[in-house]
Design a protein around this motif. Structure first.
Motif, PDB file in Angstrom:
ATOM      1  N   LEU A 161       4.423  10.068  -8.107  1.00 42.17           N
ATOM      2  CA  LEU A 161       4.664   9.302  -6.881  1.00 42.17           C
ATOM      3  C   LEU A 161       3.390   8.712  -6.267  1.00 42.17           C
ATOM      4  CD1 LEU A 161       6.572   8.231  -4.735  1.00 42.17           C
ATOM      5  CD2 LEU A 161       6.474  10.473  -3.605  1.00 42.17           C
ATOM      6  N   PRO A 162       2.300   9.485  -6.084  1.00 39.16           N
ATOM      7  CA  PRO A 162       1.110   8.872  -5.474  1.00 39.16           C
ATOM      8  C   PRO A 162       0.483   7.786  -6.334  1.00 39.16           C
ATOM      9  CG  PRO A 162       0.667  11.124  -6.165  1.00 39.16           C
ATOM     10  CD  PRO A 162       2.129  10.933  -6.272  1.00 39.16           C
ATOM     11  N   LEU A 163       0.639   7.872  -7.642  1.00 42.66           N
ATOM     12  CA  LEU A 163       0.112   6.839  -8.527  1.00 42.66           C
ATOM     13  C   LEU A 163       0.902   5.543  -8.376  1.00 42.66           C
ATOM     14  CD1 LEU A 163      -0.393   9.183 -11.591  1.00 42.66           C
ATOM     15  CD2 LEU A 163      -2.228   8.108 -10.262  1.00 42.66           C
ATOM     16  N   ILE A 164       2.222   5.663  -8.312  1.00 47.20           N
ATOM     17  CA  ILE A 164       3.059   4.480  -8.088  1.00 47.20           C
ATOM     18  C   ILE A 164       2.779   3.902  -6.706  1.00 47.20           C
ATOM     19  CG2 ILE A 164       5.410   3.604  -7.986  1.00 47.20           C
ATOM     20  CD1 ILE A 164       4.483   4.497 -10.780  1.00 47.20           C
ATOM     21  N   ALA A 165       2.606   4.772  -5.718  1.00 48.96           N
ATOM     22  CA  ALA A 165       2.267   4.303  -4.376  1.00 48.96           C
ATOM     23  C   ALA A 165       0.926   3.568  -4.377  1.00 48.96           C
ATOM     24  CB  ALA A 165       2.224   5.479  -3.405  1.00 48.96           C
TER      25      ALA A 165
END
Length: 407
Positions: free
Chosen positions: A381-385
């Protein structure tokens, strides 16, 4: 390079029937993308049979995929830079002939070392081919329809993953794994004739006009596109590589069904992007990345429920089916079709790095005490964000809402 010289080599008439997409030529490039993915990933579905025939472990057969990816990673930028002065169609045909030869050797070889050498050469061909396809499609299409042309060509990746690899595995189950590689070799050879008849030739870059690779990498907007590519692939691969243990954790137990849902959804994503890409590229990319982020959050919060699992994977597949095409189209617009091969070679290198690092990161999380499969969506999730934030911040240079007419 002067504006006049650029327009002479890349301009496409946009009036009357000339504004139509050259569909048969684009389908030839679509099939080239399909062939490259089949060549790269087919061994992964044929591990037991290849292991017995080559008399090595299944792990060493798996290295045939690793070797291909490593060769593609290392060759893409230097080989593309070395070949950029040559006419484009002979280079494309040379890569396809290389695929035909390497797959034929793989089909006939009973020696692991020879098979591995053929896979390394195939990886070099793959690095060359992937650097060419998006730029080739852009040069073949009218300026206002370049995005759709690139979407058609890159759909070959999705079709290979969702249909080609399962079909190759089924063929191997009936006729043996050598028949699967022989079929891909014949396909590549037939494709040579198709490309010669339907794909136009374009000149290479004259020596006086060639911009050094480092200067292309520094063109405003390109670093943001490459960063978005890396973050997206890191996040995607961290979970996708380990969908089997994540699915088992959910108690669903049918990984094949989950992968099928993802594959079918990616086909829908490619179609949707083909509709939106030339008119609304930035909103489409923001929407795709936001949808992946929502899917990761849903999988993290409620992925144990089969309905949530399948719905989230379907949403993820739709978004991921279109996002890479949107990013690559932005890269081609920034670099210009003449220099797209070098820019795309950089993206190919970043893409492979993201796949390798994302898989590694997911594996570390999966094996970590107290983490396990349930932590994988929260890793992604933080990478996609981060990818979403990059696109949001790079509005002016890399991802404008609309492209100027004729760009």
């Amino acid at each position: 390079m002067s504006t006049a010289s650029t327009s002479k080599r890349t301009a496409v008439p946009v009036s009357g029937t000339a504004a139509k997409l050259p569909l048969w030529g684009l389908l030839a490039l679509f099939t080239a993308a399909f062939t490259a993915v089949m060549t790269e990933l087919l061994p992964a579905g044929l591990l037991p049979g290849m292991s017995r025939s080559l008399q090595v472990s299944e792990g060493r057969v798996g290295f045939l995929v690793t070797g291909y990816a490593a060769a593609s990673f290392l060759a893409a930028i230097p080989l593309t830079a070395a070949l950029r002065g040559l006419r484009r169609r002979p280079v494309l045909i040379g890569a396809l002939v290389g695929f035909a030869l390497c797959n034929a050797v793989t089909a006939l070889s009973s020696v692991y070392a020879l098979t591995f050498a053929a896979r390394l050469l195939a990886g070099v061909m793959g690095g060359t081919l992937w650097a060419m396809l998006a730029g080739y499609a852009a040069r073949m299409a009218p300026a206002e329809r370049r995005g759709r042309a690139i979407a058609i060509v890159l759909a070959g990746i999705t079709v290979a993953l969702s249909l080609g690899i399962p079909a190759g595995t089924a063929l191997a189950a009936e006729l043996g794994w050598r028949a699967a590689f022989a079929t891909v070799a014949v396909l590549a050879l037939v494709l040579v004739g198709w490309v010669y008849r339907q794909v136009p030739d374009f000149p290479g870059e004259p020596a006086a006009d060639r911009v050094p690779v480092r200067r292309i990498a520094a063109v405003p907007g390109i670093p943001a596109v490459l960063a978005t590519t890396l973050l997206l692939l890191l996040g995607h691969q961290a979970l996708y590589t380990y969908l089997a243990p994540f699915t088992e954790r959910a108690g669903f137990g049918r990984t094949g069904v989950v992968l099928f849902v993802f594959g079918v959804a990616t086909v829908g994503g490619i179609w949707l992007v083909g509709v939106l890409i030339d008119r609304h590229p930035r909103p489409a990319l923001l929407g795709a990345l936001a949808l992946i982020a929502v899917a990761m959050a849903a999988l993290g919060l409620a992925g144990r429920h089969p309905v949530v699992l399948l719905a989230s994977v379907a949403a993820w597949g739709v978004a991921f089916g279109g996002a890479p095409t949107l990013i690559q189209t932005a890269l081609v617009h920034i670099s210009g079709p003449d220099r797209a091969d070098v820019a795309t070679a950089m993206q190919t290198t970043v893409y492979n790095a993201g796949i390798a690092a994302g898989s590694l990161a997911g594996g570390v999380v999966l094996e970590s005490a107290g983490a396990g499969a349930g932590a994988l969506p929260w890793t992604a999730l933080p990478l996609i964000a981060g990818a979403l934030a990059t696109v949001t911040l790079a509005r002016r240079r890399a991802f404008p809402a609309r492209r100027p007419a004729g760009q």
